[in-house]
Scaffold this motif. Sequence first.
Motif, PDB file in Angstrom:
ATOM      1  N   ILE A   1       0.853  -1.194   0.000  1.00 44.14           N
ATOM      2  CA  ILE A   1       0.000   0.000   0.000  1.00 44.14           C
ATOM      3  C   ILE A   1       0.888   1.242   0.000  1.00 44.14           C
ATOM      4  N   LEU A   2       0.652   2.111  -0.964  1.00 39.82           N
ATOM      5  CA  LEU A   2       1.354   3.390  -1.039  1.00 39.82           C
ATOM      6  C   LEU A   2       0.365   4.487  -0.672  1.00 39.82           C
ATOM      7  N   SER A   3       0.589   5.136   0.472  1.00 42.22           N
ATOM      8  CA  SER A   3      -0.318   6.178   0.947  1.00 42.22           C
ATOM      9  C   SER A   3       0.462   7.456   1.184  1.00 42.22           C
ATOM     10  N   THR A   4       0.160   8.506   0.394  1.00 39.78           N
ATOM     11  CA  THR A   4       0.811   9.808   0.550  1.00 39.78           C
ATOM     12  C   THR A   4      -0.279  10.885   0.594  1.00 39.78           C
ATOM     13  N   CYS A   5       0.153  12.141   0.695  1.00 41.25           N
ATOM     14  CA  CYS A   5      -0.845  13.214   0.757  1.00 41.25           C
ATOM     15  C   CYS A   5      -1.575  13.389  -0.569  1.00 41.25           C
ATOM     16  N   ASN A   6      -1.020  12.857  -1.652  1.00 41.97           N
ATOM     17  CA  ASN A   6      -1.647  13.057  -2.959  1.00 41.97           C
ATOM     18  C   ASN A   6      -2.148  11.775  -3.628  1.00 41.97           C
ATOM     19  N   ARG A   7      -1.923  10.636  -2.985  1.00 42.62           N
ATOM     20  CA  ARG A   7      -2.380   9.390  -3.606  1.00 42.62           C
ATOM     21  C   ARG A   7      -2.547   8.294  -2.556  1.00 42.62           C
ATOM     22  N   THR A   8      -3.468   7.388  -2.842  1.00 40.22           N
ATOM     23  CA  THR A   8      -3.611   6.149  -2.084  1.00 40.22           C
ATOM     24  C   THR A   8      -3.704   5.036  -3.108  1.00 40.22           C
ATOM     25  N   GLU A   9      -2.737   4.117  -3.087  1.00 42.99           N
ATOM     26  CA  GLU A   9      -2.686   3.067  -4.108  1.00 42.99           C
ATOM     27  C   GLU A   9      -2.421   1.704  -3.477  1.00 42.99           C
ATOM     28  N   TYR A  10      -3.155   0.708  -3.974  1.00 47.09           N
ATOM     29  CA  TYR A  10      -3.022  -0.671  -3.512  1.00 47.09           C
ATOM     30  C   TYR A  10      -2.449  -1.509  -4.662  1.00 47.09           C
ATOM     31  N   TYR A  11      -1.252  -2.037  -4.480  1.00 48.30           N
ATOM     32  CA  TYR A  11      -0.617  -2.909  -5.478  1.00 48.30           C
ATOM     33  C   TYR A  11      -0.781  -4.354  -5.010  1.00 48.30           C
ATOM     34  N   LEU A  12      -1.405  -5.169  -5.851  1.00 51.70           N
ATOM     35  CA  LEU A  12      -1.678  -6.561  -5.495  1.00 51.70           C
ATOM     36  C   LEU A  12      -1.109  -7.506  -6.548  1.00 51.70           C
ATOM     37  N   TYR A  13      -0.749  -8.699  -6.106  1.00 51.55           N
ATOM     38  CA  TYR A  13      -0.416  -9.789  -7.024  1.00 51.55           C
ATOM     39  C   TYR A  13      -1.396 -10.896  -6.699  1.00 51.55           C
ATOM     40  N   ILE A  14      -2.235 -11.264  -7.676  1.00 52.85           N
ATOM     41  CA  ILE A  14      -3.378 -12.120  -7.362  1.00 52.85           C
ATOM     42  C   ILE A  14      -3.469 -13.341  -8.302  1.00 52.85           C
ATOM     43  N   ASP A  15      -4.161 -14.357  -7.813  1.00 53.82           N
ATOM     44  CA  ASP A  15      -4.551 -15.506  -8.626  1.00 53.82           C
ATOM     45  C   ASP A  15      -5.974 -15.231  -9.105  1.00 53.82           C
ATOM     46  N   GLN A  16      -6.131 -15.065 -10.411  1.00 54.78           N
ATOM     47  CA  GLN A  16      -7.434 -14.673 -10.957  1.00 54.78           C
ATOM     48  C   GLN A  16      -8.510 -15.731 -10.745  1.00 54.78           C
ATOM     49  N   ASN A  17      -8.113 -16.980 -10.563  1.00 52.53           N
ATOM     50  CA  ASN A  17      -9.089 -18.041 -10.333  1.00 52.53           C
ATOM     51  C   ASN A  17      -9.765 -17.902  -8.969  1.00 52.53           C
ATOM     52  N   GLU A  18      -9.036 -17.294  -8.003  1.00 53.47           N
ATOM     53  CA  GLU A  18      -9.548 -17.209  -6.642  1.00 53.47           C
ATOM     54  C   GLU A  18      -9.960 -15.787  -6.245  1.00 53.47           C
ATOM     55  N   PHE A  19      -9.292 -14.796  -6.798  1.00 54.82           N
ATOM     56  CA  PHE A  19      -9.518 -13.408  -6.378  1.00 54.82           C
ATOM     57  C   PHE A  19     -10.911 -12.933  -6.768  1.00 54.82           C
ATOM     58  N   MET A  20     -11.548 -12.215  -5.833  1.00 60.82           N
ATOM     59  CA  MET A  20     -12.873 -11.659  -6.080  1.00 60.82           C
ATOM     60  C   MET A  20     -12.782 -10.134  -6.051  1.00 60.82           C
ATOM     61  N   HIS A  21     -12.989  -9.542  -7.215  1.00 63.84           N
ATOM     62  CA  HIS A  21     -12.909  -8.088  -7.354  1.00 63.84           C
ATOM     63  C   HIS A  21     -13.866  -7.394  -6.385  1.00 63.84           C
ATOM     64  N   GLY A  22     -15.028  -7.997  -6.191  1.00 63.38           N
ATOM     65  CA  GLY A  22     -16.038  -7.408  -5.314  1.00 63.38           C
ATOM     66  C   GLY A  22     -15.576  -7.298  -3.874  1.00 63.38           C
ATOM     67  N   GLU A  23     -14.735  -8.231  -3.445  1.00 66.14           N
ATOM     68  CA  GLU A  23     -14.239  -8.201  -2.063  1.00 66.14           C
ATOM     69  C   GLU A  23     -13.370  -6.965  -1.835  1.00 66.14           C
ATOM     70  N   MET A  24     -12.547  -6.636  -2.820  1.00 68.20           N
ATOM     71  CA  MET A  24     -11.697  -5.451  -2.716  1.00 68.20           C
ATOM     72  C   MET A  24     -12.546  -4.178  -2.768  1.00 68.20           C
ATOM     73  N   LEU A  25     -13.555  -4.174  -3.621  1.00 71.14           N
ATOM     74  CA  LEU A  25     -14.431  -3.004  -3.721  1.00 71.14           C
ATOM     75  C   LEU A  25     -15.204  -2.782  -2.422  1.00 71.14           C
ATOM     76  N   ARG A  26     -15.646  -3.859  -1.803  1.00 72.70           N
ATOM     77  CA  ARG A  26     -16.353  -3.731  -0.517  1.00 72.70           C
ATOM     78  C   ARG A  26     -15.418  -3.183   0.557  1.00 72.70           C
ATOM     79  N   PHE A  27     -14.171  -3.645   0.518  1.00 77.23           N
ATOM     80  CA  PHE A  27     -13.180  -3.154   1.467  1.00 77.23           C
ATOM     81  C   PHE A  27     -12.998  -1.639   1.313  1.00 77.23           C
ATOM     82  N   LEU A  28     -12.839  -1.180   0.066  1.00 76.81           N
ATOM     83  CA  LEU A  28     -12.662   0.255  -0.196  1.00 76.81           C
ATOM     84  C   LEU A  28     -13.926   1.038   0.164  1.00 76.81           C
TER      85      LEU A  28
END
Length: 470
Positions: free
Chosen positions: A49-76
Motif C-alpha cells: 500500500i502506497l499512501s501519501t498526501c496526494n495518492r492512495t494506491e493498492y498494489y496486489l499480485y493475485i490468482d485470478q481463479n480465486e480473487f474476487m474483485h467485489g471483495e476489494m471493492l467492498r473493502f474500499l
Amino acid sequence: MVLLKILLYGVSHKTTPIEIREHYTIEEQQLPEQLAEIKSFSGVKEAVILSTCNRTEYYLYIDQNEFMHGEMLRFLSNHTGYEISEVISTSYGKSNHEAAEHLFNVATGLDSLIIGETQILSQVKQAFAMAVELKTSGPILNSLFNKAISFSKKMHTKTNLDKLSYNPGTAAVKLYKEEWDSLADKRFLLIGSGKMIRLTAKTLFYQGATHITLIGRNEQKVNDLAHELNLWAQKTRHSDVLKRYFFTADFNHLPMSLAAADGVVTATKAPYHLITGKTIEEMATIRLTLKKQLFMDFSVPRNIEPSIQYIEGIQVFDMDQISFRLEEADLDKDKVVRKIKVELSEEVAEFKQWYLERKAVPYLQELNEQMLNLKELTLTSLENKLPELTQHQIRLIDKHMQSMINQMKRIPVESLKEFARKNASKESKKDLKLFAKSLGLSVELENSEQPSEVLVVESGGVSIESHETI
C-alpha cells in the motif's frame, strides 16, 4: 490453470479532487492492519500500500481463479464510506505492465503533483519496506518495487530533474514570493514537525525569511526541530553572532500564533481540521492588522477547513490549488522528462519480458536438472571405467562437459523463453507446453508457479538463480 496478475487500485491528484481523495487517506497506524486484511483476501498472493498526501494506491499480485474483485471493492467502500458504485467511479485500476509503468512514473516523480519532486521516492521506499517487514510483499512485487526505486535513483542522479523541480515546500515559498517581493519582514507560522515542514522552513530561510515560528501537537518534536534548524541556520550564515531564526509557540494558543502570522503552512497527519472557522474568529479578535494572510495546506485530509477561504483577507491554497498555480511551461524540464520517459519505457519493457518469461521457469529448471543428472551419470561412468584418471583430469572433463551442455541448452532455453513471452492466451500456453514436451520435459506448468525464480543468461551459458528479492 493458474492465472496470476498484478493489479493496482488507486486514487491520485490527477484523477480525483481533494475533497474525495481525503476519504481514501489511510492513517499511518492503520497501514499494517489494512495490509494484513487485504493479504487475507481470496487469491491475494502479495500486497503493498502506497499512501501519501496526494495518492492512495493498492498494489496486489493475485490468482485470478480465486480473487474476487467485489471483495476489494467492498473493502474500499467500508474504508471510504462511499457506495461501491462511487468507489468504481472515483478510483482507477491498472494491471500487469500498465501497473508497472504507473509505479515507475510515480517513483520517479513524473506522476507527482509537482513533476520531479523527490519526496515521493522516500515514500515509495517506506511503503515497500513496510510490506516486506510485514511479509505481505513477495517475489513479484519485490522485483517491481526494487526496479522502480532503482530506476528513480538512476534518473535523479543522471539528469538535473531535481534542480528543475519544486517540492510542495518550495512551491509554497514560490507563491509567497509572488505575493510579497521580500520575505524578510514577514512572519511565518509552520504547523507540524515532519519532513515537509523542515523543507519549507529551510526554503523560507534561504529566501530571506527571518522570523519563522514552529508549532505542533507534539511539543517535544517541535522544540527539537526548532533547535536543529537554528544550529543549521547558524552554520549556513557562518556568523559569529548567535541569532535565532526559528521559534516555537504553544499549540494550545493556536489563534494567538495565527494572529501574528502573515503566512501559514500546515503539514500534519491529523485526520481532521486543525484550523476551523471558530479558530479564525478567535484569531480575528487578537489580530491587530487587516493585512492579507496566505494559508498553505499540504495535508490530506486537509488541516484547514475549506470554508475559511471565503473569509475576507485570507487566501487558502490546498495541494490541488498549489499545483494549478504552478502549472507553467518549462522547456528545460520538458526535455528532461521526455528523455526519462524514453528510458522508462525501456525499463518497463524489460520488466514485462521478465514477468512473461517466468512462465518458462519450471521447464528451464527441469531441463537444467536433466542436463546436470546426465553429466553426473557420465562422469561416474567414466570414473568407473577409467580408474586411472586423476582428479585434475576429472575436473578438466567436468569443465568441458559443462561447456558442451551450456551450448546444447542455449537454443532450447531461448526457444522456451520466446514461447513464454507470447501473450497469455490458452493457445500460447499450449504451444509452450507442446514445445517443452518435445524436449522431453514432463513438468506441469499449471501446477508449478514459481515466481521467485529469475532467469539469468551468463556468458558461458544459461543458469537459474533463486532469490527472495530481485
